[in-house]
Design an enzyme around this catalytic site. Sequence first.
Site, short mmCIF file in Angstrom:
data_model
loop_
_atom_site.label_atom_id
_atom_site.label_comp_id
_atom_site.label_asym_id
_atom_site.label_seq_id
_atom_site.Cartn_x
_atom_site.Cartn_y
_atom_site.Cartn_z
N THR A 139 0.87 -1.18 0.00
CA THR A 139 0.00 0.00 0.00
C THR A 139 0.91 1.23 0.00
OG1 THR A 139 -0.22 -0.27 2.41
CG2 THR A 139 -2.01 -1.10 1.03
N LYS B 187 4.21 -7.03 3.84
CA LYS B 187 3.95 -5.63 3.56
C LYS B 187 3.74 -4.93 4.89
CE LYS B 187 0.59 -3.42 3.40
NZ LYS B 187 -0.07 -2.44 4.37
N THR C 93 0.15 -6.66 12.95
CA THR C 93 0.44 -5.27 12.57
C THR C 93 1.04 -5.12 11.18
OG1 THR C 93 2.65 -5.17 13.58
CG2 THR C 93 0.79 -4.68 14.98
N GLU D 254 6.78 4.82 7.26
CA GLU D 254 6.33 5.98 6.49
C GLU D 254 7.17 7.21 6.84
OE1 GLU D 254 1.71 4.60 5.78
OE2 GLU D 254 2.18 5.85 7.50
N SER E 295 -7.70 10.41 0.37
CA SER E 295 -7.94 11.19 -0.85
C SER E 295 -6.78 11.08 -1.84
CB SER E 295 -8.15 12.66 -0.49
OG SER E 295 -7.08 13.18 0.27
#
Length: 417
Positions: free
Chosen positions: A165, A191, A202, A289, A417
């Site tokens: 993702t 992933k 997790t 991230e 979004s």
Amino acid sequence: MGKAGLPVSPLAPTSFPDLPVIEGVEFASGAAGVKYQGRTDVTLIRIAEGSSIAGAFTKSSTRAACILDNQDKLARGKDDKAGAAIIVNSGNANAFTGARGRESVTAVTGAVAQALDLPEGRVYSSSTGVIGEPLPHARIIAIIGDLATGLDQGGAADAARAIMTTDTFPKGASATIAADGGDIHIAGIAKGSGMIAPDMATMLVYIFTDARIAPTLLQQALDRGLSSTFNAITVDSDTSTSDALILAATGRSPAAEITDLASADGQAFVTALHGVMRDLAQLVVRDGEGATKFVEIQVTGAASDGDAHRVAMSIANSPLVKTAIAGEDANWGRIVAAVGKSGAKADRDLLTIRFGDMVVAENGWRAPDYDEDKTSAYMKNSELVIGVDLGLGQGARTVWTCDLTHGYIDINADYRS
């Protein structure tokens, strides 16, 4: 660039590893348009009959429909000698979707069972992505036929990419053991990039081995490694609704069956399995991230292993610690504060803190030979070790985390979004 158009993490390995083929496991990946057009977003994995299956799952109280379904199937253990399959989609978590979510799981797993001539109770599913959106399962079902005809033993790398993702690189790890009668191979893909914190799993992790081992022993081997691998990492302290680890043993190795985990081959298998688990867990942290630093936190001298874990996670999850690391600020006072808030037994005057091999604080005060310039220079490294000795006992735990940068905000501020 990664699958989601993000720059590849600076902590990424240079390439995807050359994973060994696991006899009895086949992969196929395709694009269903679950959320985005033109992205590979579904993976089908077929596992040979006679395989043992084990699993570990998120402990979130808002678990997704696929997690509940997988747990039910593993608990029942029905048709445990039949073939099996795993169907995975990215882009939609199918979590907090009520009865409709369970209907989607039933529809997808039923379609896989029909396409591969398997009992529905041996088809496991995973979904990852946005929470609270109905899963467009008809799009997944529409490509299952093509996936079934395209199954290939060499498709692990494509599968690792399909399940991504916000990951910026696919993750894989493997090991080979010389056992009695022949080699045993282990290969896994994973992933994970955000929503990374205990308890299990997790992230999405699929590990395969050709070992001959009963389901009960396979589950025991998996369970023993969780605390030091997938439950010893954190990116952001957030536990996902949807994540799972599924471990399959096909029994296709010529090596003798493992009937005792305490035997020489049993111990070698457990050690190798945990090594693959640890490698995959660390790859997830390296793809945290927005991460620019990979951080190992070593806690020793605690009153118990539980206390050591509490201290390590308190440091690893502290926004103040993580932002200081991102800014390359040698602010060891934030480590002191994180120890103090952990709830573990601690004594200020017994505490020792190290950055790398440099003692920065001890005996309730800054170390006499503390050198700010040297410590600041150390913080510029992309891989850091923070050591804390509590001076109270034999408890110890090592965990892994990353820094907290503005990149994390950029990714998560507009995730839907």
